[in-house]
Design a protein around this motif. Structure first.
Motif, PDB file in Angstrom:
ATOM      1  N   GLY A   1      78.600 117.265  -2.244  1.00  0.00           N
ATOM      2  CA  GLY A   1      77.911 117.780  -1.060  1.00  0.00           C
ATOM      3  C   GLY A   1      76.509 118.253  -1.385  1.00  0.00           C
ATOM      4  O   GLY A   1      75.933 117.899  -2.413  1.00  0.00           O
TER       5      GLY A   1
ATOM      6  N   ASN B   1      78.763 123.005   3.348  1.00  0.00           N
ATOM      7  CA  ASN B   1      77.951 122.049   2.603  1.00  0.00           C
ATOM      8  C   ASN B   1      78.653 121.361   1.447  1.00  0.00           C
ATOM      9  O   ASN B   1      78.212 120.315   0.995  1.00  0.00           O
ATOM     10  CB  ASN B   1      76.701 122.746   2.052  1.00  0.00           C
ATOM     11  CG  ASN B   1      75.702 123.001   3.137  1.00  0.00           C
ATOM     12  OD1 ASN B   1      75.252 122.089   3.790  1.00  0.00           O
ATOM     13  ND2 ASN B   1      75.383 124.265   3.352  1.00  0.00           N
ATOM     14  N   ASN B   2      79.707 121.968   0.925  1.00  0.00           N
ATOM     15  CA  ASN B   2      80.406 121.368  -0.193  1.00  0.00           C
ATOM     16  C   ASN B   2      81.792 121.994  -0.283  1.00  0.00           C
ATOM     17  O   ASN B   2      82.058 123.021   0.333  1.00  0.00           O
ATOM     18  CB  ASN B   2      79.639 121.578  -1.500  1.00  0.00           C
ATOM     19  CG  ASN B   2      79.904 120.484  -2.520  1.00  0.00           C
ATOM     20  OD1 ASN B   2      80.889 119.758  -2.441  1.00  0.00           O
ATOM     21  ND2 ASN B   2      79.016 120.365  -3.487  1.00  0.00           N
TER      22      ASN B   2
ATOM     23  N   VAL C   1      79.294 113.233   4.412  1.00  0.00           N
ATOM     24  CA  VAL C   1      78.195 114.170   4.227  1.00  0.00           C
ATOM     25  C   VAL C   1      76.879 113.477   4.595  1.00  0.00           C
ATOM     26  O   VAL C   1      76.685 112.301   4.309  1.00  0.00           O
ATOM     27  CB  VAL C   1      78.143 114.714   2.772  1.00  0.00           C
ATOM     28  CG1 VAL C   1      77.904 113.607   1.776  1.00  0.00           C
ATOM     29  CG2 VAL C   1      77.126 115.806   2.609  1.00  0.00           C
TER      30      VAL C   1
ATOM     31  N   ALA D   1      74.922 118.222   6.966  1.00  0.00           N
ATOM     32  CA  ALA D   1      75.727 118.418   5.756  1.00  0.00           C
ATOM     33  C   ALA D   1      77.136 117.863   5.895  1.00  0.00           C
ATOM     34  O   ALA D   1      77.301 116.695   6.212  1.00  0.00           O
ATOM     35  CB  ALA D   1      75.720 119.870   5.333  1.00  0.00           C
ATOM     36  N   LEU D   2      78.193 118.683   5.680  1.00  0.00           N
ATOM     37  CA  LEU D   2      79.571 118.196   5.748  1.00  0.00           C
ATOM     38  C   LEU D   2      79.952 117.873   7.185  1.00  0.00           C
ATOM     39  O   LEU D   2      79.807 118.700   8.080  1.00  0.00           O
ATOM     40  CB  LEU D   2      80.526 119.276   5.224  1.00  0.00           C
ATOM     41  CG  LEU D   2      81.368 118.921   4.012  1.00  0.00           C
ATOM     42  CD1 LEU D   2      80.514 118.637   2.809  1.00  0.00           C
ATOM     43  CD2 LEU D   2      82.359 120.002   3.722  1.00  0.00           C
TER      44      LEU D   2
END
Length: 156
Positions: free
Chosen positions: A110, A94-95, A20, A31-32
């Motif tokens: 994340g 993102n998570n 991340v 992000a991810l």
């Protein structure tokens, strides 16, 4: 201990981490950028060895610490995704959160952008053992969203 429910020779994924990128605060946050599932191999009622299954991985970011199911294995997941913002910075995935067969939920480290989607189909009596992702390659300008979609596969 995770993964002690299967027969000898079974490979069970019961932990995860991901790559991340921390928020940069200047427009493009990817992000991810990758997901790694950590597995244990079952040997006569005990487990050891930590092979992993990994998605394609973007270039930005750092690998987070591994989160392990306290018992059992990974059976379903949920993604946190940011919709298109229309202004150049779309972070996409993102998570991630996983369900463990032993009951608890594991949430990744994340970012906070976006909304949690629906839970994936649950691997009933089976565990997640494979992963497929859609990864946007760096475009060299503006928004590089990296990981945009995830599919997990169930195995006996």
């Amino acid at each position: 201990m995770c993964g002690v429910g299967g027969p000898p020779g079974t490979l069970e994924c019961c932990g995860f981490c991901f790559k991340v990128e921390d928020p940069l605060g200047r427009g493009d946050d990817t992000a991810l950028n990758g997901i790694r599932l950590h597995c244990v191999e079952i040997f006569q009622g005990s487990s050891h060895s930590y092979p992993s299954v990994q998605s394609d991985v973007g270039s930005q970011g750092r690998w987070t610490d591994i989160k392990w199911c306290p018992s059992g294995f990974l059976t379903a997941f949920q993604l946190r995704v940011e919709k298109s913002q229309g202004d150049g910075d779309d972070t996409a995935a993102n998570n991630i959160m996983f369900k463990c067969s032993g009951g608890p939920l594991l949430q990744g480290d994340g970012t906070r952008w976006g909304d949690w989607g629906r839970w994936s189909q649950t691997c009933e009596g089976k565990g997640i053992c494979g992963i497929k992702t859609r990864l946007e390659k760096p475009r060299g300008q503006g928004d590089d969203t990296a990981l945009n979609d995830v599919r997990m596969f169930c195995c006996n």
